[in-house]
Design a protein around this motif. Structure first.
Motif, PDB file in Angstrom:
ATOM      1  N   ARG A   9      35.990  42.718  42.668  1.00 46.51           N
ATOM      2  CA  ARG A   9      35.836  42.615  44.051  1.00 46.51           C
ATOM      3  C   ARG A   9      34.690  43.532  44.268  1.00 46.51           C
ATOM      4  O   ARG A   9      33.699  43.032  45.239  1.00 46.51           O
ATOM      5  CB  ARG A   9      37.026  43.400  44.651  1.00 46.51           C
ATOM      6  CG  ARG A   9      38.346  42.679  44.608  1.00 46.51           C
ATOM      7  CD  ARG A   9      39.287  43.219  45.728  1.00 46.51           C
ATOM      8  NE  ARG A   9      39.791  44.308  45.409  1.00 46.51           N
ATOM      9  CZ  ARG A   9      40.873  44.665  44.405  1.00 46.51           C
ATOM     10  NH1 ARG A   9      41.431  43.479  43.937  1.00 46.51           N
ATOM     11  NH2 ARG A   9      41.163  45.923  44.258  1.00 46.51           N
ATOM     12  N   GLU A  12      31.948  41.108  43.457  1.00 43.17           N
ATOM     13  CA  GLU A  12      31.883  40.034  44.554  1.00 43.17           C
ATOM     14  C   GLU A  12      30.924  40.567  45.664  1.00 43.17           C
ATOM     15  O   GLU A  12      29.993  39.807  46.300  1.00 43.17           O
ATOM     16  CB  GLU A  12      33.247  39.502  44.682  1.00 43.17           C
ATOM     17  CG  GLU A  12      33.110  38.449  45.728  1.00 43.17           C
ATOM     18  CD  GLU A  12      34.567  38.323  46.624  1.00 43.17           C
ATOM     19  OE1 GLU A  12      34.609  37.465  47.571  1.00 43.17           O
ATOM     20  OE2 GLU A  12      35.422  38.906  46.096  1.00 43.17           O
ATOM     21  N   GLY A  17      28.955  37.640  47.303  1.00 43.17           N
ATOM     22  CA  GLY A  17      29.976  36.740  47.356  1.00 43.17           C
ATOM     23  C   GLY A  17      30.152  35.636  46.215  1.00 43.17           C
ATOM     24  O   GLY A  17      28.919  35.134  45.452  1.00 43.17           O
ATOM     25  N   GLN A  80      39.838  35.324  40.557  1.00 43.85           N
ATOM     26  CA  GLN A  80      39.340  35.306  41.852  1.00 43.85           C
ATOM     27  C   GLN A  80      38.439  34.386  42.524  1.00 43.85           C
ATOM     28  O   GLN A  80      38.360  34.184  43.730  1.00 43.85           O
ATOM     29  CB  GLN A  80      38.803  36.751  42.154  1.00 43.85           C
ATOM     30  CG  GLN A  80      39.964  38.061  41.479  1.00 43.85           C
ATOM     31  CD  GLN A  80      39.513  39.414  41.918  1.00 43.85           C
ATOM     32  OE1 GLN A  80      38.396  39.173  42.833  1.00 43.85           O
ATOM     33  NE2 GLN A  80      40.123  40.245  41.620  1.00 43.85           N
ATOM     34  N   MET A  81      37.560  33.971  41.772  1.00 41.68           N
ATOM     35  CA  MET A  81      36.584  32.865  42.274  1.00 41.68           C
ATOM     36  C   MET A  81      37.425  31.524  42.630  1.00 41.68           C
ATOM     37  O   MET A  81      37.127  30.853  43.540  1.00 41.68           O
ATOM     38  CB  MET A  81      35.515  32.740  41.424  1.00 41.68           C
ATOM     39  CG  MET A  81      34.262  31.601  41.605  1.00 41.68           C
ATOM     40  SD  MET A  81      32.918  31.804  40.484  1.00 41.68           S
ATOM     41  CE  MET A  81      33.374  31.617  39.152  1.00 41.68           C
ATOM     42  N   ASN A  83      40.353  31.433  43.234  1.00 39.87           N
ATOM     43  CA  ASN A  83      41.151  31.722  44.391  1.00 39.87           C
ATOM     44  C   ASN A  83      40.592  31.742  45.772  1.00 39.87           C
ATOM     45  O   ASN A  83      41.145  31.151  46.788  1.00 39.87           O
ATOM     46  CB  ASN A  83      42.113  32.966  44.203  1.00 39.87           C
ATOM     47  CG  ASN A  83      43.070  32.991  43.296  1.00 39.87           C
ATOM     48  OD1 ASN A  83      43.567  32.241  42.833  1.00 39.87           O
ATOM     49  ND2 ASN A  83      43.440  34.221  42.840  1.00 39.87           N
ATOM     50  N   ASN A  84      39.317  31.867  45.737  1.00 41.48           N
ATOM     51  CA  ASN A  84      38.442  31.945  47.021  1.00 41.48           C
ATOM     52  C   ASN A  84      38.103  30.450  47.148  1.00 41.48           C
ATOM     53  O   ASN A  84      37.496  30.523  48.075  1.00 41.48           O
ATOM     54  CB  ASN A  84      37.208  32.962  46.681  1.00 41.48           C
ATOM     55  CG  ASN A  84      37.692  34.255  46.995  1.00 41.48           C
ATOM     56  OD1 ASN A  84      38.839  35.026  46.656  1.00 41.48           O
ATOM     57  ND2 ASN A  84      36.953  35.113  47.871  1.00 41.48           N
ATOM     58  N   GLU A  86      35.120  29.263  46.283  1.00 39.31           N
ATOM     59  CA  GLU A  86      33.802  29.160  46.566  1.00 39.31           C
ATOM     60  C   GLU A  86      32.832  29.105  45.515  1.00 39.31           C
ATOM     61  O   GLU A  86      31.552  28.708  45.766  1.00 39.31           O
ATOM     62  CB  GLU A  86      33.512  30.496  46.792  1.00 39.31           C
ATOM     63  CG  GLU A  86      34.026  31.185  48.421  1.00 39.31           C
ATOM     64  CD  GLU A  86      33.488  32.433  48.700  1.00 39.31           C
ATOM     65  OE1 GLU A  86      34.423  33.160  49.363  1.00 39.31           O
ATOM     66  OE2 GLU A  86      32.458  32.785  48.632  1.00 39.31           O
TER      67      GLU A  86
END
Length: 621
Positions: A9, A12, A17, A80-81, A83-84, A86
């Motif tokens: 995090r 990120e 981001g 995490q990427m 899940n986002n 993005e």
């Protein structure tokens, strides 16, 4: 246990981001993030995190040195990427965002080449390390444990070893395709075609009446890489013109039917010959420069690792392995370098006083001598010039020895203590001189690096002390007498340095003089103490005697007033020695710096046992 979720995090946040990420990979210790806009990355903030040992940009690739736990960080980062949602451009489908790009120069293209080679070979390293170490274990089992070469155990382990290298074109094909942004399965398909028994090393082949040169592809690297580079050109051009309704089955068919013949007829033979040329060039260098070339490799490896260009040496290593079945140049030099780097970090562990820095030096040093050097380089060497020079010196000396004895490594494993078994010949001859020379090389690297680092570190500390003393403010004795360490003063307020640090004097005179030009900022009605402030803000307290405040000012006289500016040597207080001692009080006089919280440390205290008024006492900054 480290909180890697929090670390991701944090990353990120300071890379602006996940939307600023093209793709992400990792090597043994580095998280490698392809950044869309490097200007939006706050690299200073990234370096500030305690779990990030170093952060550097190589072109648009951000390399974060994490250490051996980088696979965990990579996994969490990807999760995490995802899940986002993005990640706009994943390397598997080749959809890289189009952006206006500045014109590239030679340096930019060199960085692109190094990045491609690194991104292609690094993901394959776990396979090669496993296969290489299995080979070493197999050698040991046959030579010392009596394992029969006809046993099922031998057959299985030998298959593990052979498969790791024989099918190398398949692994590299997939890795290179992924790096180029095309379907990695197509790259693996091309590699599998090259090592197919009906093509690999087969003579008198032709395609559409065009002759196909006899070429051996198993264990090679360059032919499949050239083939995948050509495949990426075909893939991206075909993709533009095929209707999406038939793209799923028509695109891979066209791509492979064009790529395979061109690779077999032209690119494969060129790549094979290029590999032979590289091996010949290295052999020529080794023959003409001899042991010096290995010594140079041992000395410059820290610089190569720091710049990421060490990954570009893999094609050279594989060329040597394919032709000679060993490497006597790059890997032996790196054995000397890696263990020297780890030893340099361990030397800093013994020199450093800060607990966190000691812990980092110890853990990265152990990892370094085992063969993984990025934590040592980015966590320790880059911050300690003495360690960097010590590692280069130790690596160079040990590399020269390795060159002189023609040390050979028989498997592609990151050289270090953990890789010692890979220096046992694969012909079953056992522990010959080559194995023992590898031990000696490590010993020379560790000892020399440790000694040079310690020597350079002590010189650095000495130079810093001299520079600090030259740039410091010198405090002079305000009265004559015997010098006493502050810890020996019979008053806990002074001995524990609650009020500040300094020196005490057992007076042999009855006059206190200004120790330097200063402003009188404090006097007392009891005449037992006086405070001064220098023009640079250092505040001093001269306290005459222990508990002499109880005298109420008797037998003591202050000669200056608050707010008065005095010159060095000006009498500022006097006292009656005999009368005070007769009253039962000690006259030991602490001379201390009271505002140390403002950064005014006390150092370079006098080594004299006795001082006269005006003699040097100590320094402060």
């Amino acid at each position: 246990m480290q909180n890697y979720d929090e670390l991701v995090r944090y990353i990120e946040k300071w890379i602006n981001g996940f939307g600023n990420v093209k793709s992400v990979t990792h090597c043994a210790t580095r998280l490698r993030i392809q950044i869309i806009d490097p200007n939006k990355v706050n690299i200073a903030k990234l370096k500030a995190h305690k779990l990030i040992l170093g952060a550097v940009f190589r072109g648009s690739e951000l390399q974060l040195v994490i250490g051996p736990d980088v696979p965990k960080v990579y996994s969490i980062f990807n999760q995490q990427m995802a899940n986002n949602g993005e990640n706009k451009s994943k390397p598997s489908d080749g959809s890289i965002e189009k952006q206006s790009k500045p014109q590239k120069n030679v340096k930019d293209y060199a960085e692109i080449a190094v990045d491609f080679i690194s991104g292609t070979f690094v993901p394959v390293l776990p396979i090669l390390v496993a296969a290489g170490l299995v080979s070493a274990v197999l050698n040991i089992a046959v030579t010392f444990a009596g394992l029969s070469v006809k046993s099922g155990t031998y057959v299985v382990l030998n298959a593990v070893n052979n498969a790791g290298f024989y099918f190398l074109p398949i692994f590299l094909g997939g890795s290179a395709a992924r790096k180029l942004g095309i379907d990695s399965m197509m790259g693996m398909f091309l590699g599998a075609i090259l090592v197919n028994s009906s093509i690999d090393g087969v003579a008198n082949l032709s395609f559409l009446e065009m002759s196909i040169p006899k070429t051996t592809y198993n264990t090679t690297t360059i032919p499949v890489i050239l083939g995948v580079l050509f495949m990426s050109l075909i893939d991206k051009n075909v993709d533009k013109y095929i209707p999406k309704e038939v793209k799923f089955f028509l695109k891979p068919l066209i791509v492979i039917l064009i790529t395979v013949p061109v690779t077999l007829i032209l690119l494969g033979p060129i790549g094979s010959e290029l590999g032979n040329w590289i091996a010949a060039a290295l052999s020529f260098m080794y023959e003409h420069l001899g042991w010096i070339s290995v010594g140079i490799m041992g000395a410059v490896t820290p610089l190569l690792v720091m710049t990421g260009t060490n990954q570009a040496l893999f094609p050279l290593v594989f060329a040597m392995m394919a032709k000679f079945n060993y490497d006597s140049f790059v890997m032996p030099g790196m054995l000397a370098a890696n263990t020297a780097i780890g030893a340099a970090a361990l030397a800093i562990f013994f020199q450093e006083k800060n607990a966190d820095k000691k812990a980092l030096a110890l853990s990265s040093g152990i990892t370094g001598v085992m063969g993984i050097t990025e934590p040592s380089i980015f966590g320790v060497l880059i911050n300690y010039r003495s360690a960097f020079l010590g590692a280069m010196a130790g690596g160079g000396i040990a590399g020269i020895f390795a060159g002189l004895v023609q040390l050979k490594q028989y498997a592609v494993v990151s050289p270090g203590i953990a890789a010692i078994p890979t220096f046992i010949p694969t012909d079953g001859s056992g522990l010959n001189n080559n194995f023992w020379f590898s031990i000696v090389t490590i010993a020379i690297a560790v000892i020399c690096s440790f000694m040079f680092t310690t020597f350079f570190a002590k010189r650095t500390v000495s130079s810093k002390k001299i520079a600090k003393a030259n740039a410091s403010m010198k405090i002079f004795a305000p009265l004559s007498g015997n010098v006493v360490n502050l810890e020996n003063v019979d008053d806990e307020v002074f001995s524990t340095k609650m009020m500040g640090d300094g020196i005490a004097i057992e007076p042999s005179s009855d006059m206190v003089c200004a120790p330097l030009d200063a402003l009188i900022i404090m006097t007392t009605k009891t005449n037992h103490a006086i405070g001064l402030r220098t023009d640079s803000g250092v505040e001093l307290l001269i306290h005459v005697g222990i508990d002499t405040v109880e005298l109420g000012g008797k037998n003591m006289e202050t000669l200056v007033s608050e707010g008065e500016h005095v010159k060095k040597g000006t009498p500022i207080l006097k006292f009656n020695t005999n009368a005070i001692k007769k009253a039962g009080y000690r006259l030991i006089t602490p001379v201390i710096v009271t505002n140390m919280n403002d950064g005014h440390d006390v150092f370079s205290q006098t080594v004299q046992d006795n001082v006269e008024c005006g003699d040097y006492l100590y320094s402060t900054n």
